[in-house]
Design a protein around this motif. Structure first.
Motif, mmCIF file in Angstrom:
data_model
loop_
_atom_site.group_PDB
_atom_site.id
_atom_site.type_symbol
_atom_site.label_atom_id
_atom_site.label_comp_id
_atom_site.label_asym_id
_atom_site.label_seq_id
_atom_site.Cartn_x
_atom_site.Cartn_y
_atom_site.Cartn_z
ATOM 1 N N ASP A 1 0.821 -1.218 0.000
ATOM 2 C CA ASP A 1 0.000 0.000 0.000
ATOM 3 C C ASP A 1 0.854 1.266 0.000
ATOM 4 N N ILE A 2 2.176 1.111 0.042
ATOM 5 C CA ILE A 2 3.063 2.262 0.210
ATOM 6 C C ILE A 2 3.834 2.528 -1.081
ATOM 7 N N THR A 3 3.644 3.726 -1.631
ATOM 8 C CA THR A 3 4.394 4.167 -2.814
ATOM 9 C C THR A 3 4.965 5.542 -2.500
ATOM 10 N N PRO A 4 6.135 5.576 -1.836
ATOM 11 C CA PRO A 4 6.676 6.863 -1.382
ATOM 12 C C PRO A 4 7.234 7.701 -2.522
ATOM 13 N N GLN A 5 7.212 9.015 -2.329
ATOM 14 C CA GLN A 5 7.864 9.948 -3.233
ATOM 15 C C GLN A 5 9.076 10.536 -2.506
ATOM 16 N N VAL A 6 10.224 10.518 -3.134
ATOM 17 C CA VAL A 6 11.463 10.978 -2.495
ATOM 18 C C VAL A 6 12.106 12.035 -3.377
ATOM 19 N N SER A 7 12.315 13.231 -2.830
ATOM 20 C CA SER A 7 12.926 14.325 -3.584
ATOM 21 C C SER A 7 14.450 14.192 -3.580
ATOM 22 N N PRO A 8 15.136 14.859 -4.509
ATOM 23 C CA PRO A 8 16.606 14.849 -4.493
ATOM 24 C C PRO A 8 17.193 15.324 -3.165
ATOM 25 N N ASP A 9 16.582 16.348 -2.558
ATOM 26 C CA ASP A 9 17.076 16.833 -1.272
ATOM 27 C C ASP A 9 16.955 15.755 -0.194
ATOM 28 N N GLU A 10 15.877 14.987 -0.253
ATOM 29 C CA GLU A 10 15.702 13.901 0.718
ATOM 30 C C GLU A 10 16.725 12.797 0.497
ATOM 31 N N LEU A 11 17.057 12.527 -0.778
ATOM 32 C CA LEU A 11 18.094 11.534 -1.070
ATOM 33 C C LEU A 11 19.430 11.972 -0.469
ATOM 34 N N LEU A 12 19.778 13.243 -0.640
ATOM 35 C CA LEU A 12 21.026 13.757 -0.095
ATOM 36 C C LEU A 12 21.023 13.706 1.431
ATOM 37 N N ALA A 13 19.894 14.059 2.029
ATOM 38 C CA ALA A 13 19.800 14.057 3.490
ATOM 39 C C ALA A 13 19.958 12.650 4.056
ATOM 40 N N GLY A 14 19.647 11.653 3.241
ATOM 41 C CA GLY A 14 19.752 10.271 3.698
ATOM 42 C C GLY A 14 21.105 9.633 3.464
ATOM 43 N N MET A 15 22.090 10.405 2.993
ATOM 44 C CA MET A 15 23.415 9.857 2.694
ATOM 45 C C MET A 15 24.258 9.787 3.960
ATOM 46 N N HIS A 16 23.876 8.891 4.850
ATOM 47 C CA HIS A 16 24.604 8.666 6.090
ATOM 48 C C HIS A 16 24.439 7.203 6.476
ATOM 49 N N PRO A 17 25.246 6.679 7.397
ATOM 50 C CA PRO A 17 25.107 5.268 7.777
ATOM 51 C C PRO A 17 23.715 4.960 8.294
ATOM 52 N N SER A 18 23.262 3.755 8.026
ATOM 53 C CA SER A 18 21.933 3.340 8.431
ATOM 54 C C SER A 18 21.841 3.166 9.947
ATOM 55 N N TYR A 19 20.633 2.926 10.404
ATOM 56 C CA TYR A 19 20.375 2.713 11.830
ATOM 57 C C TYR A 19 21.295 1.644 12.405
ATOM 58 N N ARG A 20 21.487 0.560 11.680
ATOM 59 C CA ARG A 20 22.305 -0.549 12.164
ATOM 60 C C ARG A 20 23.733 -0.105 12.468
ATOM 61 N N PHE A 21 24.214 0.866 11.692
ATOM 62 C CA PHE A 21 25.593 1.326 11.848
ATOM 63 C C PHE A 21 25.651 2.774 12.348
ATOM 64 N N GLY A 22 24.596 3.197 13.019
ATOM 65 C CA GLY A 22 24.490 4.590 13.440
ATOM 66 C C GLY A 22 25.442 4.986 14.544
ATOM 67 N N GLU A 23 25.933 4.034 15.335
ATOM 68 C CA GLU A 23 26.796 4.384 16.466
ATOM 69 C C GLU A 23 28.053 3.524 16.522
ATOM 70 N N VAL A 24 28.436 2.929 15.410
ATOM 71 C CA VAL A 24 29.624 2.090 15.425
ATOM 72 C C VAL A 24 30.878 2.954 15.430
ATOM 73 N N SER A 25 32.000 2.340 15.767
ATOM 74 C CA SER A 25 33.290 3.027 15.769
ATOM 75 C C SER A 25 34.383 1.996 15.538
ATOM 76 N N PHE A 26 35.605 2.476 15.354
ATOM 77 C CA PHE A 26 36.723 1.550 15.228
ATOM 78 C C PHE A 26 36.877 0.719 16.498
ATOM 79 N N ASP A 27 36.519 1.297 17.651
ATOM 80 C CA ASP A 27 36.642 0.580 18.919
ATOM 81 C C ASP A 27 35.630 -0.553 19.039
ATOM 82 N N THR A 28 34.478 -0.417 18.376
ATOM 83 C CA THR A 28 33.457 -1.465 18.484
ATOM 84 C C THR A 28 33.647 -2.569 17.459
ATOM 85 N N TYR A 29 34.610 -2.409 16.561
ATOM 86 C CA TYR A 29 34.953 -3.483 15.626
ATOM 87 C C TYR A 29 35.931 -4.413 16.331
ATOM 88 N N ILE A 30 35.583 -5.662 16.476
ATOM 89 C CA ILE A 30 36.420 -6.620 17.199
ATOM 90 C C ILE A 30 37.129 -7.520 16.189
#
Length: 346
Positions: free
Chosen positions: A9-38
């Motif tokens: 039922d979902i057909t989203p519309q995404v503007s170019p500005d929204e695409l740019l705003a989303g160019m960051h790590p996803s939720y899964r990798f939102g708080e990772v660091s070199f220290d958390t890589y084992i």
């Protein structure tokens, strides 16, 4: 109480500005660091990658010592590679390291998958995308896989122009840059473009086994169809559960551009799928791979009936030119099914 929605039922519309705003790590990798890589002690390349990428993060936004003054006094140094390229198998932590680099570096940074960058070019136009990304200090490209000649030329041009503008670039993939395209298309005309990509990166190999399957039980068998929704509501009583028929979902994905899949999942906490079946059409399979990546990014548990996800793609697909995409999707989906169906991870 759990709420139900339907992805169909979902057909989203995404503007170019929204695409740019989303160019960051996803939720899964939102708080990772070199220290958390084992790093795996038995795989020294993993610790080496952490150290090298940490130094690379420190260099972002800083001018090269072989720049103007070096040229002025005739002591210019050989040009350093524009960035780092992390090669390795599935689940060795390449995305974790790339996201850690994004978090550690200073300045303006962009992070996205290869597909998201091609979608950005499609939304903005090539020239506009280059002009925008030239203003960044670091561009991170995850899952860098060239599956057709057009994308080879597109990304080669984009990265070449960004490197010339002084933008640092880091990428991950499962294929060395010099080998991109092998087994996928034999056009001699694109070998030069592929080599240009290889020359722009310092290549780092990361060895290891897929962490998603280290010490874990086999993927659980699919649920009986009547169990899917009740178990989803029992395990996730406060969640927003997307309930969909797998064949209907595949049909819907054909009408939604892959750049919009992330937005389509915005309000989804859990996915309950009925009647999963083996996908036999290549275009359909590749669209579902993109959805699988977005589900994994958002850490959406899956409960499903039908065939197990290790039979999601045909044997021909798993052995063909896109096999790396399909193996990655199976690995990620299996992890989400373990989570959704409550299979303990040791």
């Amino acid at each position: 109480m759990a709420s139900r929605i339907h992805l169909t039922d979902i057909t989203p519309q995404v503007s170019p500005d929204e695409l740019l705003a989303g160019m960051h790590p996803s939720y899964r990798f939102g708080e990772v660091s070199f220290d958390t890589y084992i790093p795996d002690p038995s795989q020294p390349s993993q610790a080496a990658a952490v150290e090298r990428m940490s130094r690379f993060a420190d260099s972002v936004g800083k001018a090269s010592s072989g720049g103007f003054l070096g040229k002025l006094f005739g002591k210019s140094k050989p040009k350093e590679p524009a960035g780092l390229y992390l090669d390795g198998g599935f689940g060795v932590g390449k995305t974790h390291l790339l996201a850690s680099l994004w978090h550690a570096a200073e300045g303006k940074r962009a992070f996205g998958t290869f597909v998201e960058y091609t979608n950005l070019v499609g939304a903005l136009s090539f020239r506009k995308a280059v002009d925008v990304l030239k203003g960044y200090d670091l561009v991170c490209i995850d899952e860098f896989e060239l599956d057709d000649p057009g994308d080879t030329v597109l990304m080669s041009r984009l990265m070449r122009e960004l490197a010339d503008a002084g933008v640092k670039i880091a990428a991950t993939s499962n294929t060395l840059p010099g080998a991109l395209g092998e087994g996928r298309f034999a056009a001699q005309d694109f070998k030069r473009e592929i080599q240009v990509l290889a020359d722009q990166f310092e290549i780092m190999r990361i060895d290891g086994e897929d962490y998603r399957h280290r010490g874990l039980p086999d993927a659980p068998q699919p649920l009986e169809d009547a169990q899917v929704e009740p178990l989803a509501e029992e395990r996730y009583p406060e969640a927003s559960i997307a309930v969909d028929s797998f064949p209907a979902l595949l049909e819907h994905l054909s009408r939604v551009h892959p750049s919009r899949y992330r937005q389509m999942l915005k309000d989804v906490d859990v996915l309950a799928l009925h009647d999963v079946e083996t996908i036999t059409n290549q275009a359909t399979a590749l669209r579902f791979v993109v959805l699988a990546d977005r589900l994994y990014d958002k850490d959406v548990p899956i409960l499903a009936s039908g065939v197990p996800f290790d039979r999601l793609f045909t044997e021909e697909m798993m052995a063909g030119g896109y096999q790396k995409k399909y193996f990655r999707a199976v690995s990620r989906l299996t992890s989400l099914v373990r989570e959704g169906q409550g299979v303990a991870e040791r």
